[in-house]
Design a protein around this motif. Structure first.
Motif, PDB file in Angstrom:
ATOM      1  N   ILE A 283      -3.727 -12.960  -1.751  1.00 15.66           N
ATOM      2  CA  ILE A 283      -3.920 -11.922  -2.754  1.00 15.66           C
ATOM      3  C   ILE A 283      -2.555 -11.558  -3.323  1.00 15.66           C
ATOM      4  O   ILE A 283      -1.620 -11.271  -2.570  1.00 15.66           O
TER       5      ILE A 283
ATOM      6  N   ALA B  57       0.298  -5.825  -3.817  1.00 18.16           N
ATOM      7  CA  ALA B  57      -0.093  -4.867  -2.784  1.00 18.16           C
ATOM      8  C   ALA B  57      -0.326  -3.488  -3.381  1.00 18.16           C
ATOM      9  O   ALA B  57       0.107  -2.470  -2.831  1.00 18.16           O
TER      10      ALA B  57
ATOM     11  N   GLY C 289      -5.377  -4.771  -4.751  1.00 15.43           N
ATOM     12  CA  GLY C 289      -5.085  -5.852  -3.817  1.00 15.43           C
ATOM     13  C   GLY C 289      -5.376  -5.475  -2.381  1.00 15.43           C
ATOM     14  O   GLY C 289      -5.943  -6.267  -1.615  1.00 15.43           O
ATOM     15  N   LEU C 290      -5.012  -4.250  -1.993  1.00 11.33           N
ATOM     16  CA  LEU C 290      -5.283  -3.789  -0.627  1.00 11.33           C
ATOM     17  C   LEU C 290      -6.786  -3.647  -0.400  1.00 11.33           C
ATOM     18  O   LEU C 290      -7.288  -3.973   0.676  1.00 11.33           O
TER      19      LEU C 290
ATOM     20  N   ALA D 149      -8.167  -7.030   0.228  1.00 13.50           N
ATOM     21  CA  ALA D 149      -7.823  -7.506   1.574  1.00 13.50           C
ATOM     22  C   ALA D 149      -8.704  -6.868   2.631  1.00 13.50           C
ATOM     23  O   ALA D 149      -9.174  -7.538   3.559  1.00 13.50           O
TER      24      ALA D 149
ATOM     25  N   CYS E 104      -6.782 -13.600   5.274  1.00 14.78           N
ATOM     26  CA  CYS E 104      -6.084 -13.445   4.008  1.00 14.78           C
ATOM     27  C   CYS E 104      -4.675 -12.934   4.240  1.00 14.78           C
ATOM     28  O   CYS E 104      -4.319 -12.485   5.334  1.00 14.78           O
TER      29      CYS E 104
ATOM     30  N   VAL F 162      -1.550 -10.708   1.818  1.00  8.39           N
ATOM     31  CA  VAL F 162      -1.187 -10.044   0.574  1.00  8.39           C
ATOM     32  C   VAL F 162       0.287 -10.336   0.296  1.00  8.39           C
ATOM     33  O   VAL F 162       1.143 -10.097   1.149  1.00  8.39           O
TER      34      VAL F 162
ATOM     35  N   GLU G 130       3.479  -9.498  -2.086  1.00  9.82           N
ATOM     36  CA  GLU G 130       3.965  -8.460  -2.990  1.00  9.82           C
ATOM     37  C   GLU G 130       5.426  -8.736  -3.339  1.00  9.82           C
ATOM     38  O   GLU G 130       6.280  -8.812  -2.465  1.00  9.82           O
TER      39      GLU G 130
ATOM     40  N   GLY H  81      -2.541   0.421   3.307  1.00 12.45           N
ATOM     41  CA  GLY H  81      -2.108  -0.945   3.590  1.00 12.45           C
ATOM     42  C   GLY H  81      -1.759  -1.195   5.041  1.00 12.45           C
ATOM     43  O   GLY H  81      -1.572  -2.353   5.440  1.00 12.45           O
TER      44      GLY H  81
ATOM     45  N   ILE I 243       0.820  -8.368   5.171  1.00 11.58           N
ATOM     46  CA  ILE I 243       1.473  -8.262   3.880  1.00 11.58           C
ATOM     47  C   ILE I 243       2.881  -8.829   3.977  1.00 11.58           C
ATOM     48  O   ILE I 243       3.611  -8.534   4.926  1.00 11.58           O
TER      49      ILE I 243
ATOM     50  N   THR J 133       8.347 -13.478   1.000  1.00 10.77           N
ATOM     51  CA  THR J 133       7.084 -14.201   0.798  1.00 10.77           C
ATOM     52  C   THR J 133       7.310 -15.707   0.732  1.00 10.77           C
ATOM     53  O   THR J 133       6.426 -16.489   1.039  1.00 10.77           O
TER      54      THR J 133
END
Length: 457
Positions: A12, A15, A19-20, A23, A33, A35, A37, A188, A193, A199
């Motif tokens: 996803i 965040a 998006g949250l 999730a 999944c 997330v 960000e 969240g 995440i 990321t």
């Protein structure tokens, strides 16, 4: 935030609240999944800063609009956030000299006429930039555009007319005393995440080893192989410690494992868990997995055994409990599961949620920094060789250009390396055919780890 899942079905992007919410919905359906960000915080357009413990400011989204049907009202109550239900002062005259009543009435009339035109056009199904429905030459167009931009997050010329009209306001608008951004960030908590430049390291962490501590309850096999499922087999037999330990070598090393029926494995394009929930018979084929270590660490009573396992990517601990129960002749399912290691990250790197919330509050009031809770991005790349380059080569790599490797100091190996310049992480790159080819370039200019977290136990 929780640890990263061992396998990911859906990524996803963003965040923020949407998006949250996605999730949480996916996790509720058993879908794995993550997330992603790009910012160094959770919340998207919602961001709360704390001037003092009693004074907060929302920089962005700040209201529970249409609160009588807004899902975040229930979320706020569940998370013990106080809701201010007093009437907002939006239509109250504040400064008569600055905005005389006659002009204000003229503006309100122009605004409502604009809303009427957009509603009529949307009812015809015609889509266009919402700005097309501003009255040409109207003196209030700039103010209408400014207010609508504030409400929607983008200028009217970038706003789809149909999207603009899809939002229905019940005119019940409440506020969160601790800040709407703080509420979204709290929502969240517990989700996997990845923030900012980190990321880019997620695939390398996901491919690393995982260690689990888990409890098996003997006497029942369930269709999901955990406590969520329906009982499908029972037994009054219970294994003793000697029988369990004698069995463990059969589940160590490279073995064939049949994934649970309720898993993310695809069968002709459909997820196995979706087929199983629809009542279809799910037949999955065994696949090779690597279990590096499996030990019995506790036997609190005859019905329960506690294990620790270190395994590679794709291993299902639920299937491990199921298969041990079958071979022991007593059946079994997972009743507790905790991941204690993923890649280079151990339990020592985990931060309790209460500690993280306290740190966020201190950071918002200027008394601390979120960097105190971060490890360097390089931590996720512990198993990847490092390669230092010159500033000139670093400039080429940063532009996405390959660098020729030559001279006696040129690396002789091939594969993935992480590249540094002057001791700072620059990129992930591939070595091949005498070249260093950038694959992921880092821009570590925002929130970075403090020295306190760099010294790992």
């Amino acid at each position: 935030m929780s640890s990263l899942p061992s396998s990911i079905d859906i990524a996803i992007i963003g965040a923020g609240a949407a998006g949250l919410g996605a999730a949480h919905a996916l996790q509720g359906r058993g879908v794995s999944c993550i997330v992603l960000e790009a910012r160094d915080r959770i919340g998207g357009r919602a961001h709360t800063i704390m001037a003092s413990p009693d004074v907060t400011f929302d920089l962005g989204c700040g209201w529970l609009h249409s609160a009588d049907r807004n899902a975040f009202v229930a979320i706020a109550e569940q998370l013990s956030f106080t809701i201010d239900k007093s009437r907002p002062p939006w239509r109250d005259q504040a400064y008569e000299a600055a905005f005389p009543r006659e002009e204000r009435a003229e503006f309100i009339g122009a605004l409502e006429a604009f809303f009427t035109r957009t509603a009529e056009a949307a009812a015809r199904g015609h889509d266009a930039p919402a700005s097309d429905y501003l009255e040409p030459g109207n003196r209030w167009n700039g103010m209408i555009d400014a207010i609508c931009t504030y409400l929607n997050g983008c200028e009217l010329e970038q706003m789809s007319l149909l999207d603009f009209e899809a939002y229905a306001d019940t005119e019940v608008n409440w506020r969160i005393r601790r800040g709407y951004g703080a509420l979204v960030a709290a929502y969240g908590a517990g989700l996997p995440i990845a923030l900012g430049e980190a990321t880019k390291t997620v695939p390398f962490v996901m491919d690393g080893r995982k260690r689990y501590r888990f409890t098996v309850t003997w006497g029942e096999e369930r269709d999901t192989d955990d406590t969520e499922g329906r009982v499908v087999q029972t037994s009054t037999s219970r294994p003793d410690v000697a029988a369990i330990r004698a069995l463990l070598p059969q589940f160590t090393g490279r073995i064939e494992q049949t994934p649970p029926r309720y898993s993310a494995i695809k069968i002709q394009g459909e997820r196995a868990y979706d087929l199983a929930r629809d009542g279809e018979v799910v037949e999955l084929q065994p696949r090779p997995v690597e279990i590096h270590e499996l030990t019995l660490v506790d036997q609190p009573d005859a019905d329960h055994s506690v294990f620790e396992a270190e395994c590679g990517k794709g291993t299902y601990v639920r299937a491990l409990a199921r298969d041990m129960g079958r071979l022991l002749g007593c059946y079994g399912h997972i009743s507790a599961l905790r991941r204690t290691l993923v890649g280079p990250f151990t339990e020592n790197d985990m931060i309790p949620l209460e500690q993280l919330e306290a740190l966020c509050n201190r950071a918002a009031s200027g008394e601390g920094s979120l960097a105190d809770a971060l490890l360097p991005v390089e931590t996720a790349l512990d198993d990847i060789p490092a390669l230092a380059v010159t500033r000139a080569d670093a400039a080429r790599l940063h532009r996405g250009q390959a660098v020729l490797l030559r001279g006696r100091d040129a690396p002789q190996s091939s594969g993935t390396v992480y590249v540094t310049v002057a001791g700072r992480l620059l990129a992930l790159a591939e070595i091949g055919n005498g070249e260093l080819i950038p694959k992921r370039v880092f821009n570590l200019t925002g929130l970075t780890a403090s020295s306190g977290r760099n010294e790992r136990d």
